[in-house]
Design an enzyme around this catalytic site. Structure first.
Site, PDB file in Angstrom:
ATOM      1  N   TYR A  96       0.849  -1.208   0.000  1.00 15.85           N
ATOM      2  CA  TYR A  96       0.000   0.000   0.000  1.00 15.85           C
ATOM      3  C   TYR A  96       0.881   1.253   0.000  1.00 15.85           C
ATOM      4  CZ  TYR A  96      -3.625   3.319   1.356  1.00 15.85           C
ATOM      5  OH  TYR A  96      -4.493   4.384   1.379  1.00 15.85           O
ATOM      6  N   PHE A 137      -8.894  19.729 -24.792  1.00 20.09           N
ATOM      7  CA  PHE A 137      -9.361  18.345 -24.869  1.00 20.09           C
ATOM      8  C   PHE A 137     -10.644  18.287 -24.035  1.00 20.09           C
ATOM      9  CE2 PHE A 137      -9.572  13.890 -23.579  1.00 20.09           C
ATOM     10  CZ  PHE A 137      -9.698  13.358 -24.842  1.00 20.09           C
ATOM     11  N   THR A 138     -11.527  17.364 -24.374  1.00 14.94           N
ATOM     12  CA  THR A 138     -12.861  17.341 -23.730  1.00 14.94           C
ATOM     13  C   THR A 138     -12.781  17.345 -22.200  1.00 14.94           C
ATOM     14  OG1 THR A 138     -12.809  14.947 -23.979  1.00 14.94           O
ATOM     15  CG2 THR A 138     -14.068  16.179 -25.625  1.00 14.94           C
ATOM     16  N   ASP A 179       0.536  18.939 -21.521  1.00 13.15           N
ATOM     17  CA  ASP A 179      -0.205  17.675 -21.565  1.00 13.15           C
ATOM     18  C   ASP A 179       0.586  16.782 -22.509  1.00 13.15           C
ATOM     19  OD1 ASP A 179      -1.803  15.522 -22.266  1.00 13.15           O
ATOM     20  OD2 ASP A 179      -3.661  16.667 -22.270  1.00 13.15           O
ATOM     21  N   LYS A 189      -1.968   6.017 -23.379  1.00 18.26           N
ATOM     22  CA  LYS A 189      -1.589   6.108 -24.792  1.00 18.26           C
ATOM     23  C   LYS A 189      -0.129   5.697 -24.967  1.00 18.26           C
ATOM     24  CE  LYS A 189      -5.033   9.584 -24.776  1.00 18.26           C
ATOM     25  NZ  LYS A 189      -5.915   9.253 -25.898  1.00 18.26           N
ATOM     26  N   ARG A 247     -15.932  13.405 -33.047  1.00 13.53           N
ATOM     27  CA  ARG A 247     -15.174  14.498 -32.449  1.00 13.53           C
ATOM     28  C   ARG A 247     -15.644  15.779 -33.111  1.00 13.53           C
ATOM     29  NH1 ARG A 247     -12.562  12.654 -27.705  1.00 13.53           N
ATOM     30  NH2 ARG A 247     -14.715  13.165 -27.385  1.00 13.53           N
ATOM     31  N   PHE A 288     -21.026  13.337 -24.799  1.00 13.76           N
ATOM     32  CA  PHE A 288     -20.717  12.376 -25.867  1.00 13.76           C
ATOM     33  C   PHE A 288     -20.559  10.955 -25.335  1.00 13.76           C
ATOM     34  CE2 PHE A 288     -16.211  11.753 -24.916  1.00 13.76           C
ATOM     35  CZ  PHE A 288     -15.893  12.903 -24.205  1.00 13.76           C
TER      36      PHE A 288
HETATM   37  C1  LIG Z   1      -4.576  14.917 -24.937  1.00  6.00           C
HETATM   38  C2  LIG Z   1      -5.334  14.230 -23.862  1.00  6.00           C
HETATM   39  N1  LIG Z   1      -5.309  14.715 -22.621  1.00  6.00           N
HETATM   40  C3  LIG Z   1      -5.975  14.120 -21.611  1.00  6.00           C
HETATM   41  C4  LIG Z   1      -6.715  12.981 -21.830  1.00  6.00           C
HETATM   42  C5  LIG Z   1      -7.474  12.345 -20.701  1.00  6.00           C
HETATM   43  O1  LIG Z   1      -6.846  11.201 -20.308  1.00  6.00           O
HETATM   44  P1  LIG Z   1      -7.609   9.914 -19.733  1.00  6.00           P
HETATM   45  O2  LIG Z   1      -8.495   9.387 -20.815  1.00  6.00           O
HETATM   46  O3  LIG Z   1      -6.527   8.972 -19.334  1.00  6.00           O
HETATM   47  O4  LIG Z   1      -8.405  10.391 -18.572  1.00  6.00           O
HETATM   48  C6  LIG Z   1      -6.751  12.426 -23.100  1.00  6.00           C
HETATM   49  C7  LIG Z   1      -7.524  11.212 -23.362  1.00  6.00           C
HETATM   50  O5  LIG Z   1      -7.823  10.807 -24.452  1.00  6.00           O
HETATM   51  C8  LIG Z   1      -6.044  13.078 -24.142  1.00  6.00           C
HETATM   52  O6  LIG Z   1      -6.058  12.613 -25.409  1.00  6.00           O
END
Ligand SMILES: Cc1ncc(COP(=O)(O)O)c(C=O)c1O
Length: 461
Positions: free
Chosen positions: A60, A112-113, A203, A246, A369, A435
């Site tokens: 842990y 990003f979303t 990011d 990724k 998208r 989405f």
């Molecule tokens: C550029 C980018 N930032 C952040 C994220 C969010 O990451 P996660 O899906 O691991 O929460 C993603 C996910 O697709 C992403 O493509």
């Protein structure tokens, strides 16, 4: 490992997409032939990553596997301080919780979303600071992910530097076609942040693809390794975070930095929202695989595998006359839905329609998208996306050229029958990140006509 996949007959595909509310996220995998929804958490892991999982130390607190990861992060990314989060969006949650206040702004090369959702939940606003070229789907500009430094200066002047929570650069801008930024641009942005004492957040979810594309496209980098370019990129950011799903091919995320003071502002919140400091919401096994994955991701054969497949995919579609985002980017092939379906107005979600239609004509699961991926504004008004893309991801080390050829063949068939595809309307709309779970219906029941045409011309499968 390998997994059985099957291509169900077209009538069943019609039923499956209707049951899923014309939302490819809601399909079941038993109904999917090629799963090209995303490159997130679905890349094939290496033998050494599996070995890393098997020998992970499951304590842990104080797990030696975490310290292995910390060493790998320092070696590859150059950061001394690291914490894990359960995935990228959890890192975004912590960063916005700590650094963004109501009324602040976060300039970014593109949102990003999940990033935008967290920025807005913190009461701040996400500002897009790109060059106009970024939104031209057909282009030869090698760095459509660049941030416009003049626009950034204007933002700082307009809002005042104290209102800029941080500047965010995304390595290959996911929502506009996985487009990279150049090192020269990142340096310019760094300089502006330094002039005003603003934090620069990177990011780095696709930092290796960005590095691989810099190697191919930016003068002076052709003889550098992806590893060297990644280290140089990371060295320009104050704070780094990534979705490990990724580049590292595992399920998790991390935040890293060399700035102890910034790190210590975030650290107290880790056990509140994620988990203890040495696991942060991830399983130790995944951290074991991440420690290996972070070293493997800078291997050009790994960093380039999605890029080269996407290049092939895009090249074949361009040859066939299909409207697709160019130049090819980092994670996926992106169809330009407004050009593919010019008769479908944006208010009827062309990228969502195209994604559903592609599933019906091929069993391939892609992702919308476009406007479906935009949430409504605070007044409840629809926000039209800058571009309407149907993203066909190429998970790393999973698909072969013959899968891509199959996709090209079916996309071409669909393009010839595009008049049969119409728009969609929402029948259920969640309040945030709609989405993922939103449900839609086809206007004029167009799915039926499309599946009948398919059956007539191609047969069941
Ligand atoms: C550029 C980018 N930032 C952040 C994220 C969010 O990451 P996660 O899906 O691991 O929460 C993603 C996910 O697709 C992403 O493509």
């Amino acid at each position: 490992m390998v997994q059985r996949i099957s291509l169900i007959p077209v009538e069943e595909r019609l039923r499956a997409i209707a049951d899923a509310g014309y939302n490819t996220f809601l399909l079941k995998t038993k109904d999917v032939f090629l799963d090209m929804l995303t490159d997130s958490g679905v890349n094939a892991m290496s033998d050494n990553q599996f070995a890393g999982m098997m020998k992970a130390d499951d304590a842990y607190a104080g797990s030696m596997t975490f310290y292995e990861l910390a060493e790998a992060v320092e070696e590859v990314l150059g950061y001394k301080y690291v914490m894990n989060t359960h995935q990228g969006r959890a890192a975004e949650h912590l960063l916005t919780k700590v650094f963004a206040k109501p009324g602040d702004v976060v300039p970014t090369n593109y949102h990003f979303t999940t990033t935008k959702a967290h920025i807005e939940l913190a009461g701040a606003a996400c500002l897009e600071i790109y060059y106009d070229e970024a939104l031209k789907t057909e282009s030869t500009n090698p760095f459509k992910g660049n941030m416009d430094p003049d626009k950034l200066r204007n933002v700082i002047e307009k809002y005042g530097k104290e209102k800029v929570a941080f500047v965010r650069m995304e390595a290959t801008t996911n929502l506009i076609g996985g487009q990279p930024f150049s090192m020269a641009n990142l340096r310019q942005i760094r300089r502006i942040c330094d002039e005003h004492g603003i934090i620069l957040v990177l990011d780095g979810s696709l930092v290796c693809e960005n590095g691989y594309l810099i190697r191919q496209r930016e003068k002076g980098y052709e003889d550098k390794t992806v590893g060297e370019i990644v280290r140089e990129t990371c060295g320009l950011a104050d704070l780094y975070y990534m979705s490990g799903r990724k580049n590292t091919s595992v399920r998790g995320g991390l935040i890293a930095t060399n700035n102890k003071a910034l790190f210590e502002k975030i650290r107290p919140w880790l056990p509140v929202y994620e988990g203890f400091y040495t696991y942060g919401g991830m399983s130790m096994r995944e951290i074991g695989a991440m420690a290996v994955g972070i070293k493997e991701m800078v291997d050009p054969a790994v960093a380039g595998c999605a890029v080269e497949q996407v290049k092939y995919f895009v090249g074949r579609l361009v040859e066939t006359g299909i409207p697709v985002v160019t130049p090819p980017g980092g994670l996926a092939c992106h169809l330009d839905a407004m050009k593919f379906l010019p008769h479908v107005p944006q208010s009827q979600y062309p990228a969502g329609s195209l994604s559903a239609a592609l599933y019906m004509s091929s069993g391939i699961r892609s992702m919308e998208r476009g406007t479906v991926s935009m949430d409504r504004d605070r007044e409840g008004k629809e926000v039209l996306a800058d571009v309407e893309l149907t993203r066909i991801a190429v998970p790393r080390r999973v698909y072969t050229v013959s899968h891509i050829e199959y996709a090209v063949d079916r996309i071409s068939w669909l393009y010839k029958h595009r008049d049969l595809v119409k728009g969609l309307k929402f029948v259920y709309e969640p309040p945030v990140l709609r989405f993922f779970d939103g449900r839609l219906e086809p206007i004029d029941d167009w799915g039926k006509g499309l599946s009948e045409a398919f059956k007539r011309e191609i047969g069941d499968c």
